[in-house]
Design a protein around this motif. Sequence first.
Motif, PDB file in Angstrom:
ATOM      1  N   PRO A  73       0.806  -1.230   0.000  1.00  0.00           N
ATOM      2  CA  PRO A  73       0.000   0.000   0.000  1.00  0.00           C
ATOM      3  C   PRO A  73       0.836   1.275   0.000  1.00  0.00           C
ATOM      4  O   PRO A  73       0.386   2.319  -0.495  1.00  0.00           O
ATOM      5  CB  PRO A  73      -0.825  -0.127   1.290  1.00  0.00           C
ATOM      6  CG  PRO A  73      -0.901  -1.586   1.549  1.00  0.00           C
ATOM      7  CD  PRO A  73       0.415  -2.140   1.092  1.00  0.00           C
ATOM      8  N   GLU A  74       2.050   1.201   0.530  1.00  0.00           N
ATOM      9  CA  GLU A  74       2.909   2.383   0.559  1.00  0.00           C
ATOM     10  C   GLU A  74       3.302   2.829  -0.851  1.00  0.00           C
ATOM     11  O   GLU A  74       3.674   3.989  -1.059  1.00  0.00           O
ATOM     12  CB  GLU A  74       4.167   2.100   1.378  1.00  0.00           C
ATOM     13  CG  GLU A  74       3.913   1.830   2.850  1.00  0.00           C
ATOM     14  CD  GLU A  74       3.483   3.071   3.610  1.00  0.00           C
ATOM     15  OE1 GLU A  74       3.645   4.181   3.058  1.00  0.00           O
ATOM     16  OE2 GLU A  74       2.985   2.930   4.747  1.00  0.00           O
ATOM     17  N   ASP A  75       3.223   1.910  -1.820  1.00  0.00           N
ATOM     18  CA  ASP A  75       3.603   2.240  -3.201  1.00  0.00           C
ATOM     19  C   ASP A  75       2.440   2.780  -4.019  1.00  0.00           C
ATOM     20  O   ASP A  75       2.610   3.136  -5.187  1.00  0.00           O
ATOM     21  CB  ASP A  75       4.168   0.999  -3.901  1.00  0.00           C
ATOM     22  CG  ASP A  75       5.439   0.491  -3.244  1.00  0.00           C
ATOM     23  OD1 ASP A  75       6.134   1.298  -2.613  1.00  0.00           O
ATOM     24  OD2 ASP A  75       5.728  -0.721  -3.356  1.00  0.00           O
ATOM     25  N   ILE A  76       1.245   2.814  -3.435  1.00  0.00           N
ATOM     26  CA  ILE A  76       0.040   3.190  -4.174  1.00  0.00           C
ATOM     27  C   ILE A  76      -0.389   4.607  -3.790  1.00  0.00           C
ATOM     28  O   ILE A  76      -0.456   4.942  -2.612  1.00  0.00           O
ATOM     29  CB  ILE A  76      -1.112   2.209  -3.891  1.00  0.00           C
ATOM     30  CG1 ILE A  76      -0.668   0.768  -4.142  1.00  0.00           C
ATOM     31  CG2 ILE A  76      -2.336   2.555  -4.734  1.00  0.00           C
ATOM     32  CD1 ILE A  76      -0.228   0.489  -5.564  1.00  0.00           C
ATOM     33  N   ASP A  77      -0.662   5.436  -4.781  1.00  0.00           N
ATOM     34  CA  ASP A  77      -1.121   6.806  -4.538  1.00  0.00           C
ATOM     35  C   ASP A  77      -2.637   6.937  -4.654  1.00  0.00           C
ATOM     36  O   ASP A  77      -3.280   7.580  -3.828  1.00  0.00           O
ATOM     37  CB  ASP A  77      -0.464   7.770  -5.529  1.00  0.00           C
ATOM     38  CG  ASP A  77       1.046   7.792  -5.395  1.00  0.00           C
ATOM     39  OD1 ASP A  77       1.531   7.910  -4.261  1.00  0.00           O
ATOM     40  OD2 ASP A  77       1.727   7.657  -6.421  1.00  0.00           O
ATOM     41  N   ILE A  78      -3.185   6.343  -5.715  1.00  0.00           N
ATOM     42  CA  ILE A  78      -4.607   6.533  -6.013  1.00  0.00           C
ATOM     43  C   ILE A  78      -5.200   5.209  -6.477  1.00  0.00           C
ATOM     44  O   ILE A  78      -4.548   4.449  -7.197  1.00  0.00           O
ATOM     45  CB  ILE A  78      -4.819   7.590  -7.121  1.00  0.00           C
ATOM     46  CG1 ILE A  78      -4.191   8.925  -6.715  1.00  0.00           C
ATOM     47  CG2 ILE A  78      -6.305   7.788  -7.423  1.00  0.00           C
ATOM     48  CD1 ILE A  78      -4.200   9.956  -7.831  1.00  0.00           C
ATOM     49  N   ILE A  79      -6.427   4.940  -6.076  1.00  0.00           N
ATOM     50  CA  ILE A  79      -7.183   3.790  -6.574  1.00  0.00           C
ATOM     51  C   ILE A  79      -8.364   4.327  -7.380  1.00  0.00           C
ATOM     52  O   ILE A  79      -9.145   5.150  -6.891  1.00  0.00           O
ATOM     53  CB  ILE A  79      -7.689   2.903  -5.422  1.00  0.00           C
ATOM     54  CG1 ILE A  79      -6.502   2.338  -4.640  1.00  0.00           C
ATOM     55  CG2 ILE A  79      -8.552   1.775  -5.959  1.00  0.00           C
ATOM     56  CD1 ILE A  79      -6.904   1.480  -3.458  1.00  0.00           C
ATOM     57  N   LEU A  80      -8.480   3.863  -8.614  1.00  0.00           N
ATOM     58  CA  LEU A  80      -9.516   4.348  -9.523  1.00  0.00           C
ATOM     59  C   LEU A  80     -10.392   3.194 -10.003  1.00  0.00           C
ATOM     60  O   LEU A  80      -9.871   2.162 -10.417  1.00  0.00           O
ATOM     61  CB  LEU A  80      -8.891   5.007 -10.759  1.00  0.00           C
ATOM     62  CG  LEU A  80      -7.813   6.063 -10.551  1.00  0.00           C
ATOM     63  CD1 LEU A  80      -7.249   6.491 -11.893  1.00  0.00           C
ATOM     64  CD2 LEU A  80      -8.385   7.258  -9.820  1.00  0.00           C
ATOM     65  N   PRO A  81     -11.700   3.337  -9.971  1.00  0.00           N
ATOM     66  CA  PRO A  81     -12.562   2.331 -10.587  1.00  0.00           C
ATOM     67  C   PRO A  81     -12.700   2.600 -12.084  1.00  0.00           C
ATOM     68  O   PRO A  81     -12.666   3.759 -12.519  1.00  0.00           O
ATOM     69  CB  PRO A  81     -13.901   2.553  -9.882  1.00  0.00           C
ATOM     70  CG  PRO A  81     -13.907   4.022  -9.591  1.00  0.00           C
ATOM     71  CD  PRO A  81     -12.470   4.401  -9.307  1.00  0.00           C
ATOM     72  N   VAL A  82     -12.829   1.542 -12.865  1.00  0.00           N
ATOM     73  CA  VAL A  82     -13.136   1.713 -14.282  1.00  0.00           C
ATOM     74  C   VAL A  82     -14.560   2.255 -14.372  1.00  0.00           C
ATOM     75  O   VAL A  82     -15.495   1.640 -13.842  1.00  0.00           O
ATOM     76  CB  VAL A  82     -13.029   0.373 -15.035  1.00  0.00           C
ATOM     77  CG1 VAL A  82     -13.451   0.545 -16.494  1.00  0.00           C
ATOM     78  CG2 VAL A  82     -11.611  -0.164 -14.942  1.00  0.00           C
ATOM     79  N   PRO A  83     -14.769   3.420 -14.985  1.00  0.00           N
ATOM     80  CA  PRO A  83     -16.109   4.034 -14.967  1.00  0.00           C
ATOM     81  C   PRO A  83     -17.067   3.391 -15.956  1.00  0.00           C
ATOM     82  O   PRO A  83     -16.654   2.833 -16.987  1.00  0.00           O
ATOM     83  CB  PRO A  83     -15.815   5.485 -15.359  1.00  0.00           C
ATOM     84  CG  PRO A  83     -14.593   5.401 -16.216  1.00  0.00           C
ATOM     85  CD  PRO A  83     -13.769   4.267 -15.654  1.00  0.00           C
ATOM     86  N   LEU A  84     -18.351   3.474 -15.641  1.00  0.00           N
ATOM     87  CA  LEU A  84     -19.409   3.087 -16.569  1.00  0.00           C
ATOM     88  C   LEU A  84     -19.848   4.314 -17.350  1.00  0.00           C
ATOM     89  O   LEU A  84     -19.697   5.447 -16.888  1.00  0.00           O
ATOM     90  CB  LEU A  84     -20.612   2.532 -15.803  1.00  0.00           C
ATOM     91  CG  LEU A  84     -20.426   1.241 -15.003  1.00  0.00           C
ATOM     92  CD1 LEU A  84     -21.699   0.935 -14.235  1.00  0.00           C
ATOM     93  CD2 LEU A  84     -20.060   0.095 -15.910  1.00  0.00           C
ATOM     94  N   HIS A  85     -20.407   4.085 -18.540  1.00  0.00           N
ATOM     95  CA  HIS A  85     -21.032   5.201 -19.246  1.00  0.00           C
ATOM     96  C   HIS A  85     -22.286   5.597 -18.481  1.00  0.00           C
ATOM     97  O   HIS A  85     -22.930   4.763 -17.830  1.00  0.00           O
ATOM     98  CB  HIS A  85     -21.376   4.798 -20.677  1.00  0.00           C
ATOM     99  CG  HIS A  85     -21.811   5.945 -21.533  1.00  0.00           C
ATOM    100  ND1 HIS A  85     -23.135   6.258 -21.735  1.00  0.00           N
ATOM    101  CD2 HIS A  85     -21.091   6.877 -22.221  1.00  0.00           C
ATOM    102  CE1 HIS A  85     -23.224   7.322 -22.520  1.00  0.00           C
ATOM    103  NE2 HIS A  85     -22.005   7.718 -22.824  1.00  0.00           N
ATOM    104  N   ILE A  86     -22.645   6.861 -18.549  1.00  0.00           N
ATOM    105  CA  ILE A  86     -23.745   7.391 -17.749  1.00  0.00           C
ATOM    106  C   ILE A  86     -25.055   6.648 -18.008  1.00  0.00           C
ATOM    107  O   ILE A  86     -25.856   6.421 -17.091  1.00  0.00           O
ATOM    108  CB  ILE A  86     -23.931   8.918 -17.999  1.00  0.00           C
ATOM    109  CG1 ILE A  86     -24.965   9.495 -17.025  1.00  0.00           C
ATOM    110  CG2 ILE A  86     -24.302   9.179 -19.454  1.00  0.00           C
ATOM    111  CD1 ILE A  86     -24.580   9.394 -15.584  1.00  0.00           C
ATOM    112  N   THR A  87     -25.291   6.200 -19.257  1.00  0.00           N
ATOM    113  CA  THR A  87     -26.541   5.490 -19.554  1.00  0.00           C
ATOM    114  C   THR A  87     -26.570   4.127 -18.862  1.00  0.00           C
ATOM    115  O   THR A  87     -27.604   3.717 -18.333  1.00  0.00           O
ATOM    116  CB  THR A  87     -26.708   5.301 -21.076  1.00  0.00           C
ATOM    117  OG1 THR A  87     -25.537   4.640 -21.602  1.00  0.00           O
ATOM    118  CG2 THR A  87     -26.874   6.635 -21.764  1.00  0.00           C
ATOM    119  N   ARG A  88     -25.432   3.440 -18.842  1.00  0.00           N
ATOM    120  CA  ARG A  88     -25.384   2.128 -18.179  1.00  0.00           C
ATOM    121  C   ARG A  88     -25.419   2.284 -16.666  1.00  0.00           C
ATOM    122  O   ARG A  88     -26.006   1.467 -15.963  1.00  0.00           O
ATOM    123  CB  ARG A  88     -24.136   1.362 -18.610  1.00  0.00           C
ATOM    124  CG  ARG A  88     -24.075  -0.058 -18.037  1.00  0.00           C
ATOM    125  CD  ARG A  88     -23.082  -0.911 -18.773  1.00  0.00           C
ATOM    126  NE  ARG A  88     -23.466  -1.087 -20.170  1.00  0.00           N
ATOM    127  CZ  ARG A  88     -22.708  -1.694 -21.072  1.00  0.00           C
ATOM    128  NH1 ARG A  88     -21.506  -2.141 -20.740  1.00  0.00           N
ATOM    129  NH2 ARG A  88     -23.116  -1.837 -22.320  1.00  0.00           N
TER     130      ARG A  88
END
Length: 258
Positions: free
Chosen positions: A175-190
């Motif tokens: 965890p010390e090597d990680i800055d940000i965790i991002l989810p893969v986004p869905l398109h707004i319609t989905r």
Amino acid sequence: MGERFGQACAVRQKGLKMTLQAELRSMLIRVADVLLEAIFPTRCYVCGTFFPRPPEKALSAKGYWSKFAETFPDNLDYQKVVSPFLCPSCSKGFTLVEPPICRKCGFMMNTSSENDPLCARCRTSPPRFRMARAYGVYDQAFRKAIHEFKYREAIGLVRPFELLLFSTFLRHWNPEDIDIILPVPLHITRLRKRGFNQAYVMFRRWPRMAEILNADWPDIQVRPDMLVRTRATESQVGMTQEERQANIRNVFRVRKPS
């Protein structure tokens, strides 16, 4: 003397009252559990069969996580983790990802060595990511459970999945090597149709889980707003790897590149 006797009687009466209250509360909880099970019986998320309600089903999220504190993250019992949500038969439909695995994509291999730590696919067509890891093999009842969660709004499965994913993260990354965790986004319609982003809900509570499970957790940002899906894409179910790559090419952008 009489005053002391009166005080002793008052203490005994108070203790008896507290005992009776505790017993009454316990009885009411048991009655409520029976009624709840009668009205909303426990049903397997995968096969739909009814099965006896396990004790973990009634626990809060904090209580559920705490049950695994002693074995987290290296020795989670998969069947115990999913027992409140899958029947005993479907709980056994699972294969743990174990070594030897490909150093890059995490795919299980028959043999491996320091001279050949990559699978055939990563040797011939190296992926652009540094490393990927999974908790279990995507087959059997485990695959069906993932489909129920992702496509049929079985949001209750977020509890076991977030726990398994968090344990996988801590076992393979520092965890010390990680800055940000991002989810893969869905398109707004989905997103509007599904109602939630399954990638985000599986790690949004990791900081709280780390606190309950006594896991190291530095100041890692969880940012669901940083990536944007610019257009709707076809469902990738049944697509080959090449078709999946073509389907999502140039679909994502960073909201704030700085």
